[in-house]
Design a protein around this motif. Structure first.
Motif, PDB file in Angstrom:
ATOM      1  N   THR A 180       0.857  -1.183   0.000  1.00 23.85           N
ATOM      2  CA  THR A 180       0.000   0.000   0.000  1.00 23.85           C
ATOM      3  C   THR A 180       0.892   1.231   0.000  1.00 23.85           C
ATOM      4  O   THR A 180       1.841   1.314   0.790  1.00 23.85           O
ATOM      5  CB  THR A 180      -0.930   0.008   1.220  1.00 23.85           C
ATOM      6  N   ILE A 181       0.581   2.159  -0.905  1.00 25.28           N
ATOM      7  CA  ILE A 181       1.357   3.391  -1.026  1.00 25.28           C
ATOM      8  C   ILE A 181       0.478   4.555  -0.566  1.00 25.28           C
ATOM      9  O   ILE A 181      -0.627   4.733  -1.073  1.00 25.28           O
ATOM     10  CB  ILE A 181       1.793   3.630  -2.483  1.00 25.28           C
ATOM     11  N   GLN A 182       0.964   5.306   0.391  1.00 25.66           N
ATOM     12  CA  GLN A 182       0.257   6.505   0.840  1.00 25.66           C
ATOM     13  C   GLN A 182       1.140   7.721   0.621  1.00 25.66           C
ATOM     14  O   GLN A 182       2.323   7.704   0.957  1.00 25.66           O
ATOM     15  CB  GLN A 182      -0.115   6.401   2.317  1.00 25.66           C
ATOM     16  N   VAL A 183       0.556   8.768   0.077  1.00 24.16           N
ATOM     17  CA  VAL A 183       1.269  10.033  -0.121  1.00 24.16           C
ATOM     18  C   VAL A 183       0.483  11.134   0.573  1.00 24.16           C
ATOM     19  O   VAL A 183      -0.696  11.339   0.280  1.00 24.16           O
ATOM     20  CB  VAL A 183       1.432  10.369  -1.616  1.00 24.16           C
ATOM     21  N   GLU A 184       1.139  11.822   1.491  1.00 20.64           N
ATOM     22  CA  GLU A 184       0.550  12.991   2.127  1.00 20.64           C
ATOM     23  C   GLU A 184       1.224  14.240   1.576  1.00 20.64           C
ATOM     24  O   GLU A 184       2.447  14.261   1.422  1.00 20.64           O
ATOM     25  CB  GLU A 184       0.724  12.944   3.646  1.00 20.64           C
ATOM     26  N   THR A 185       0.437  15.260   1.279  1.00 18.48           N
ATOM     27  CA  THR A 185       0.987  16.504   0.755  1.00 18.48           C
ATOM     28  C   THR A 185       0.541  17.672   1.638  1.00 18.48           C
ATOM     29  O   THR A 185      -0.525  17.641   2.252  1.00 18.48           O
ATOM     30  CB  THR A 185       0.517  16.761  -0.691  1.00 18.48           C
ATOM     31  N   SER A 186       1.384  18.691   1.672  1.00 17.09           N
ATOM     32  CA  SER A 186       1.084  19.908   2.422  1.00 17.09           C
ATOM     33  C   SER A 186       2.084  20.967   1.970  1.00 17.09           C
ATOM     34  O   SER A 186       2.943  20.704   1.130  1.00 17.09           O
ATOM     35  CB  SER A 186       1.206  19.665   3.935  1.00 17.09           C
ATOM     36  N   PHE A 187       1.978  22.161   2.526  1.00 22.36           N
ATOM     37  CA  PHE A 187       3.003  23.159   2.249  1.00 22.36           C
ATOM     38  C   PHE A 187       3.472  23.795   3.550  1.00 22.36           C
ATOM     39  O   PHE A 187       2.823  23.688   4.596  1.00 22.36           O
ATOM     40  CB  PHE A 187       2.515  24.228   1.254  1.00 22.36           C
ATOM     41  N   GLY A 188       4.631  24.424   3.482  1.00 24.93           N
ATOM     42  CA  GLY A 188       5.185  25.106   4.648  1.00 24.93           C
ATOM     43  C   GLY A 188       5.986  26.305   4.188  1.00 24.93           C
ATOM     44  O   GLY A 188       6.006  26.637   2.990  1.00 24.93           O
ATOM     45  N   PHE A 189       6.663  26.935   5.120  1.00 27.27           N
ATOM     46  CA  PHE A 189       7.437  28.126   4.800  1.00 27.27           C
ATOM     47  C   PHE A 189       8.862  27.987   5.321  1.00 27.27           C
ATOM     48  O   PHE A 189       9.093  27.394   6.364  1.00 27.27           O
ATOM     49  CB  PHE A 189       6.790  29.374   5.403  1.00 27.27           C
ATOM     50  N   SER A 190       9.801  28.517   4.553  1.00 26.54           N
ATOM     51  CA  SER A 190      11.192  28.511   4.978  1.00 26.54           C
ATOM     52  C   SER A 190      11.839  29.828   4.577  1.00 26.54           C
ATOM     53  O   SER A 190      11.255  30.622   3.841  1.00 26.54           O
ATOM     54  CB  SER A 190      11.948  27.337   4.344  1.00 26.54           C
ATOM     55  N   SER A 191      13.062  30.023   5.045  1.00 27.07           N
ATOM     56  CA  SER A 191      13.790  31.249   4.717  1.00 27.07           C
ATOM     57  C   SER A 191      14.628  31.087   3.455  1.00 27.07           C
ATOM     58  O   SER A 191      15.352  31.995   3.068  1.00 27.07           O
ATOM     59  CB  SER A 191      14.700  31.639   5.886  1.00 27.07           C
ATOM     60  N   ASP A 192      14.524  29.929   2.811  1.00 24.87           N
ATOM     61  CA  ASP A 192      15.303  29.662   1.591  1.00 24.87           C
ATOM     62  C   ASP A 192      14.778  30.522   0.440  1.00 24.87           C
ATOM     63  O   ASP A 192      13.619  30.411   0.046  1.00 24.87           O
ATOM     64  CB  ASP A 192      15.192  28.176   1.228  1.00 24.87           C
ATOM     65  N   ILE A 193      15.626  31.363  -0.115  1.00 25.54           N
ATOM     66  CA  ILE A 193      15.193  32.268  -1.185  1.00 25.54           C
ATOM     67  C   ILE A 193      14.927  31.537  -2.486  1.00 25.54           C
ATOM     68  O   ILE A 193      14.338  32.092  -3.413  1.00 25.54           O
ATOM     69  CB  ILE A 193      16.242  33.377  -1.432  1.00 25.54           C
ATOM     70  N   ASN A 194      15.344  30.280  -2.567  1.00 18.81           N
ATOM     71  CA  ASN A 194      15.116  29.515  -3.794  1.00 18.81           C
ATOM     72  C   ASN A 194      13.690  28.982  -3.891  1.00 18.81           C
ATOM     73  O   ASN A 194      13.256  28.540  -4.942  1.00 18.81           O
ATOM     74  CB  ASN A 194      16.094  28.334  -3.881  1.00 18.81           C
ATOM     75  N   THR A 195      12.948  29.014  -2.780  1.00 19.81           N
ATOM     76  CA  THR A 195      11.574  28.526  -2.821  1.00 19.81           C
ATOM     77  C   THR A 195      10.645  29.628  -3.280  1.00 19.81           C
ATOM     78  O   THR A 195      11.016  30.790  -3.354  1.00 19.81           O
ATOM     79  CB  THR A 195      11.133  28.019  -1.431  1.00 19.81           C
ATOM     80  N   ASN A 196       9.414  29.244  -3.585  1.00 16.04           N
ATOM     81  CA  ASN A 196       8.420  30.175  -4.105  1.00 16.04           C
ATOM     82  C   ASN A 196       7.924  31.095  -2.994  1.00 16.04           C
ATOM     83  O   ASN A 196       6.979  30.792  -2.295  1.00 16.04           O
ATOM     84  CB  ASN A 196       7.255  29.376  -4.707  1.00 16.04           C
ATOM     85  N   GLY A 197       8.596  32.268  -2.852  1.00 16.60           N
ATOM     86  CA  GLY A 197       8.209  33.201  -1.806  1.00 16.60           C
ATOM     87  C   GLY A 197       8.383  32.634  -0.416  1.00 16.60           C
ATOM     88  O   GLY A 197       7.640  32.978   0.500  1.00 16.60           O
ATOM     89  N   GLY A 198       9.390  31.768  -0.232  1.00 21.72           N
ATOM     90  CA  GLY A 198       9.608  31.149   1.068  1.00 21.72           C
ATOM     91  C   GLY A 198       8.737  29.938   1.315  1.00 21.72           C
ATOM     92  O   GLY A 198       8.783  29.323   2.374  1.00 21.72           O
ATOM     93  N   ARG A 199       7.934  29.548   0.334  1.00 20.23           N
ATOM     94  CA  ARG A 199       7.033  28.410   0.485  1.00 20.23           C
ATOM     95  C   ARG A 199       7.641  27.160  -0.149  1.00 20.23           C
ATOM     96  O   ARG A 199       8.242  27.230  -1.212  1.00 20.23           O
ATOM     97  CB  ARG A 199       5.686  28.714  -0.175  1.00 20.23           C
TER      98      ARG A 199
END
Length: 278
Positions: A180-199
């Protein structure tokens, strides 16, 4: 005769090249890209964690002795603040052992998604029964693409839940013949400038061997005794406002085992409620 020799040499080289390309990773390390889609639950724990292992105190080993891998310190234990406060043992019966890699770039992959951390759950005989992995992606598009590719190969998810609006938490589950394969998804925030607006966009992957699903689920169920000793005093579990039976969660819990999600009485958990661009 020379042509035959050349052809034989070419065939040998081709076989060697093919073997190298398809050889299964047996050591978890940076850029090893251990293929989680191809696990067969026969992997060798001693080999996988021979170089990198995170212990229960958060200490990372970069050269792991077999005695550490086989230590009882690696026993699978579920913990949270209540378990620690009341000094409970969960699971009550030993299920097996848990091994964690430290954070390593591209330590594993599933299809086109690369993961930074891998957990391996085994039974008491050190046979793998479950894998958990974490990845952080840069965009909602990458996350959506990962779910689409899973659906293309494995069909419509057996279960899909919109877990919470906060951080757009979703869960998808595919029940296959042997796993059985389960995938959970969510979003968060970081200070990494390479992410989409810190997300960043998080993917948590769980793969459980179907033959072990019942035992893994039961390991999370705890039944309180009639009397609980807390700070030297004895209390009834009712006095502590506890239900007789509690299911403790961790990375190896399937969301399909949660009755309130399956019932979905007020359609609050319909996956269609999930915003695709978040």
């Amino acid at each position: 005769m020379k042509r035959i020799c050349y052809r034989l040499a070419f065939l040998v080289l081709a076989v060697v090249a093919f073997t190298m390309c398809t050889k299964k990773t047996t050591l978890l390390e940076r850029h090893s890209a251990f293929d989680l889609e191809k696990v067969d639950f026969k992997e060798n724990v001693n080999e996988l964690f021979a170089k990198n292992l995170l212990d229960d105190n958060g200490q990372s080993y970069d050269s792991v002795d077999v005695t550490i891998i086989n230590s009882d310190k690696q026993r699978y234990r579920i913990t949270n603040s209540r378990i620690e406060l009341l000094e409970l043992k969960v699971p009550t019966k030993d299920l097996g052992f848990l091994y964690k890699s430290p954070t390593l770039d591209s330590v594993a992959k599933f299809q086109d998604t690369y993961f930074e951390r891998v957990y391996l759950l085994t039974d008491n005989n050190k046979k793998p029964i479950g894998y958990y992995a974490e990845a952080e992606l840069g965009s909602a598009g990458e996350r959506n693409s990962a779910i689409e590719k899973l659906t293309e190969k494995y069909g419509k998810p057996t279960h899909a839940f919109f877990l919470a609006r906060e951080f757009n938490q979703c869960s998808y589950e595919w029940v296959l013949a042997d796993r059985t394969i389960q995938v959970e998804t969510s979003f968060g925030f970081s200070s990494d400038i390479n992410t989409n607006g810190g997300r960043f966009y998080k993917i948590d992957l769980l793969i459980l061997e179907n033959n072990a699903k019942k035992a893994v689920h039961e390991a999370h169920i705890f039944e309180y005794p009639e009397q609980i000793v807390y700070k030297g005093k004895t209390y009834s579990y009712k006095d502590m406002l506890l239900e007789k039976t509690e299911v403790f969660s961790d990375e190896f819990v399937l969301n399909s085992t949660k009755e309130y999600l399956l019932k979905n009485e007020h359609t609050d958990y319909d996956i269609s409620l999930s915003p695709k661009d978040e």
